[in-house]
Design a protein around this motif. Structure first.
Motif, mmCIF file in Angstrom:
data_model
loop_
_atom_site.group_PDB
_atom_site.id
_atom_site.type_symbol
_atom_site.label_atom_id
_atom_site.label_comp_id
_atom_site.label_asym_id
_atom_site.label_seq_id
_atom_site.Cartn_x
_atom_site.Cartn_y
_atom_site.Cartn_z
ATOM 1 N N ASN A 207 -84.674 61.646 -84.745
ATOM 2 C CA ASN A 207 -83.490 61.433 -85.581
ATOM 3 C C ASN A 207 -83.648 60.254 -86.531
ATOM 4 O OD1 ASN A 207 -81.719 63.554 -84.483
ATOM 5 N ND2 ASN A 207 -81.964 62.387 -82.590
ATOM 6 N N CYS A 208 -84.888 59.803 -86.689
ATOM 7 C CA CYS A 208 -85.244 58.873 -87.762
ATOM 8 C C CYS A 208 -86.037 59.682 -88.769
ATOM 9 C CB CYS A 208 -86.056 57.694 -87.240
ATOM 10 S SG CYS A 208 -86.604 56.552 -88.540
ATOM 11 N N LEU A 209 -85.417 60.066 -89.858
ATOM 12 C CA LEU A 209 -86.038 60.964 -90.818
ATOM 13 C C LEU A 209 -86.864 60.171 -91.826
ATOM 14 C CD1 LEU A 209 -83.769 62.695 -89.532
ATOM 15 C CD2 LEU A 209 -83.647 63.929 -91.690
ATOM 16 N N MET A 210 -88.105 60.606 -92.000
ATOM 17 C CA MET A 210 -89.016 59.946 -92.926
ATOM 18 C C MET A 210 -88.900 60.622 -94.284
ATOM 19 S SD MET A 210 -89.946 58.011 -90.520
ATOM 20 C CE MET A 210 -91.190 56.972 -91.258
ATOM 21 N N VAL A 211 -88.342 59.894 -95.234
ATOM 22 C CA VAL A 211 -88.107 60.441 -96.573
ATOM 23 C C VAL A 211 -89.409 60.414 -97.359
ATOM 24 C CG1 VAL A 211 -86.749 60.217 -98.682
ATOM 25 C CG2 VAL A 211 -85.757 59.547 -96.467
ATOM 26 N N PRO A 212 -89.776 61.516 -98.006
ATOM 27 C CA PRO A 212 -91.024 61.536 -98.790
ATOM 28 C C PRO A 212 -91.024 60.479 -99.892
ATOM 29 C CG PRO A 212 -90.213 63.772 -98.463
ATOM 30 C CD PRO A 212 -89.126 62.848 -97.977
ATOM 31 N N SER A 213 -92.213 60.000 -100.219
ATOM 32 C CA SER A 213 -92.382 59.007 -101.275
ATOM 33 C C SER A 213 -93.203 59.598 -102.412
ATOM 34 C CB SER A 213 -93.067 57.759 -100.720
ATOM 35 O OG SER A 213 -94.324 58.097 -100.133
ATOM 36 N N GLN B 26 -69.016 60.845 -81.595
ATOM 37 C CA GLN B 26 -68.841 62.290 -81.450
ATOM 38 C C GLN B 26 -69.815 63.022 -82.377
ATOM 39 O OE1 GLN B 26 -66.771 63.415 -79.012
ATOM 40 N NE2 GLN B 26 -66.537 61.215 -78.610
ATOM 41 N N GLY B 27 -71.049 63.004 -82.018
ATOM 42 C CA GLY B 27 -72.062 63.660 -82.841
ATOM 43 C C GLY B 27 -73.381 62.910 -82.757
ATOM 44 N N GLN B 28 -74.414 63.485 -83.370
ATOM 45 C CA GLN B 28 -75.748 62.895 -83.344
ATOM 46 C C GLN B 28 -75.958 61.974 -84.538
ATOM 47 O OE1 GLN B 28 -78.563 63.088 -81.113
ATOM 48 N NE2 GLN B 28 -78.997 61.384 -82.517
ATOM 49 N N LEU B 29 -76.182 60.683 -84.278
ATOM 50 C CA LEU B 29 -76.500 59.759 -85.348
ATOM 51 C C LEU B 29 -77.897 60.026 -85.887
ATOM 52 C CD1 LEU B 29 -75.224 56.280 -84.056
ATOM 53 C CD2 LEU B 29 -74.165 57.752 -85.764
ATOM 54 N N VAL B 30 -78.040 59.897 -87.210
ATOM 55 C CA VAL B 30 -79.361 60.012 -87.833
ATOM 56 C C VAL B 30 -79.535 58.882 -88.835
ATOM 57 C CG1 VAL B 30 -79.695 62.488 -87.519
ATOM 58 C CG2 VAL B 30 -78.419 61.662 -89.501
ATOM 59 N N MET B 31 -80.781 58.442 -88.976
ATOM 60 C CA MET B 31 -81.118 57.362 -89.896
ATOM 61 C C MET B 31 -82.259 57.820 -90.791
ATOM 62 S SD MET B 31 -82.965 54.883 -87.086
ATOM 63 C CE MET B 31 -83.700 53.744 -88.259
ATOM 64 N N PHE B 32 -82.459 57.090 -91.898
ATOM 65 C CA PHE B 32 -83.434 57.518 -92.895
ATOM 66 C C PHE B 32 -84.242 56.317 -93.366
ATOM 67 C CE2 PHE B 32 -79.613 60.025 -93.014
ATOM 68 C CZ PHE B 32 -80.047 61.338 -93.043
ATOM 69 N N THR B 33 -85.536 56.555 -93.559
ATOM 70 C CA THR B 33 -86.408 55.519 -94.107
ATOM 71 C C THR B 33 -87.578 56.203 -94.800
ATOM 72 O OG1 THR B 33 -87.554 53.440 -93.600
ATOM 73 C CG2 THR B 33 -87.867 55.269 -92.058
ATOM 74 N N LEU C 245 -82.036 65.320 -97.589
ATOM 75 C CA LEU C 245 -82.088 65.200 -96.138
ATOM 76 C C LEU C 245 -80.727 64.814 -95.558
ATOM 77 C CD1 LEU C 245 -85.549 63.430 -95.745
ATOM 78 C CD2 LEU C 245 -84.967 65.777 -95.088
ATOM 79 N N ILE C 246 -79.985 63.977 -96.270
ATOM 80 C CA ILE C 246 -78.639 63.618 -95.813
ATOM 81 C C ILE C 246 -77.750 64.868 -95.755
ATOM 82 C CG2 ILE C 246 -76.527 62.380 -96.439
ATOM 83 C CD1 ILE C 246 -78.302 60.155 -97.564
ATOM 84 N N LEU C 247 -77.787 65.651 -96.818
ATOM 85 C CA LEU C 247 -76.959 66.854 -96.863
ATOM 86 C C LEU C 247 -77.390 67.859 -95.798
ATOM 87 C CD1 LEU C 247 -76.688 67.319 -100.741
ATOM 88 C CD2 LEU C 247 -74.866 66.643 -99.157
ATOM 89 N N ASP C 248 -78.686 67.959 -95.563
ATOM 90 C CA ASP C 248 -79.187 68.887 -94.547
ATOM 91 C C ASP C 248 -78.667 68.512 -93.166
ATOM 92 O OD1 ASP C 248 -81.167 70.988 -93.569
ATOM 93 O OD2 ASP C 248 -81.904 69.204 -92.520
ATOM 94 N N ARG C 249 -78.685 67.226 -92.843
ATOM 95 C CA ARG C 249 -78.212 66.793 -91.525
ATOM 96 C C ARG C 249 -76.690 66.884 -91.405
ATOM 97 N NH1 ARG C 249 -81.359 65.078 -87.249
ATOM 98 N NH2 ARG C 249 -83.503 65.702 -87.699
ATOM 99 N N LYS C 250 -75.993 66.600 -92.493
ATOM 100 C CA LYS C 250 -74.529 66.735 -92.459
ATOM 101 C C LYS C 250 -74.141 68.190 -92.224
ATOM 102 C CE LYS C 250 -71.904 64.468 -95.360
ATOM 103 N NZ LYS C 250 -71.141 63.572 -94.495
#
Length: 315
Positions: A222-228, A194-201, A242-247
């Motif tokens: 919906n695969c978010l590229m986290v800055p390095s 029930q919602g849009q899954l998102v992943m991070f790398t 980014l997690i908080l933004d998507r939540k």
């Protein structure tokens, strides 16, 4: 590598594969054929470790096509032609074990490992059950148990598998994470979410991580590229942002992929800090250790909340 060095006897040169075992009971032809193949391999191994040899006899693709006969024949070639083709293949192959060859992913030849490949190819069996591969099954269990012992005592009674490569390992981890959060997905499919899954790398991670989002239905957006940072390491604060933004948008963050040894820079993401964030927000943490698994072990990461270190480069 001169093909004239690998001539079969006149009696055998014109024969076909149907004149080898198991088609013919007489084994001398098979023995001579295999011996010539071994001669080719040994000469290549010698050339690979010879500093006076070129790393590669390079030709551009259009020129290489002129040197090779790649057409698919209507009938099978004779044994001598097969041997010649094997020699030609290695003649134009990059010598990845050459003392002057430098590449982070190709490491040359280990003789014992090569023999192991011969052994498994000769047995030509699957690994489904003990009945079909009794020795290999027992060997696999022993190796996997030992690998878990290296990781730590909490893992000895766990479970693990051998994967065909790092890209598939990342896909396995993605599927495990989704099943963990949505155990009914196997039966009910996407309707159970029930919602849009998102992943991070990390923006320095292997391309296969983003492909998981594509082939498994998330969509690459919906695969978010986290800055390095400047060293190519994922920035934990950016991950949390980014997690908080998507939540806040009502999405469901569920999966984070760290990298232990990025392809370009060889960087290690700060696993412990990222693990704390994953625990805080209930995300699955996967560590892509296909490149630097051995170094990861030497650093003795022992974070209690790691979900899995998927593949080790212990060769």
């Amino acid at each position: 590598m001169n093909t004239s060095n690998y001539k079969l006897s006149a009696n055998n040169a014109h024969l076909k594969y149907t004149d080898l075992l198991p088609y013919k009971e007489e084994s001398k032809t098979t023995q001579e054929f295999l011996q010539k193949i071994i001669d080719i391999l040994i000469d290549f191994v010698k050339a690979t470790n010879d500093r006076n040899e070129k790393i590669l006899d390079f030709h551009h693709p259009h020129d290489m096509l002129k040197l090779l006969d790649l057409k698919i024949p209507e009938k099978g070639y004779n044994l001598q032609q097969l041997i010649n083709d094997c020699a030609t293949t290695l003649k134009y192959q990059v010598k990845t074990g050459h003392p002057r060859f430098f590449n982070q992913l190709s490491c040359g030849l280990d003789i014992v490992s090569m023999v192991g490949e011969w052994l498994t190819a000769t047995a030509n069996t699957n690994m489904f059950t003990y009945e079909i591969a009794p020795v290999f099954i027992l060997m696999e269990n022993v190796v996997m148990t030992h690998m878990r012992e290296i990781i730590g005592s909490n893992w000895i009674n766990g479970d693990s598998i051998l994967a065909p490569g790092g890209s598939i390992s990342n896909l396995y981890a993605f599927l495990a994470a989704r099943h963990k959060m949505f155990p009914n997905y196997k039966e009910k499919g996407i309707a159970t979410i029930q919602g849009q899954l998102v992943m991070f790398t990390s923006d320095q991670s292997h391309y296969s991580v983003k492909s998981c989002a594509s082939v498994c239905g998330l969509g690459t957006d919906n695969c978010l590229m986290v800055p390095s940072d400047l060293q190519g390491r994922m920035i934990p604060a950016e991950l949390e942002r980014l997690i908080l933004d998507r939540k806040a948008k009502g999405h469901i963050p569920f999966f984070v992929c760290c990298t232990s040894g990025t392809t370009v820079l060889g960087s290690f993401d700060p696993i412990n800090e990222i693990a704390d964030i994953c625990q805080k927000y209930g995300l699955w943490l996967h560590v892509d250790a296909a490149w630097g698994g051995g170094l990861l072990l030497s650093k003795k990461y022992r974070h209690p909340r790691l979900s899995g270190i998927e593949r080790y480069a212990l060769y």
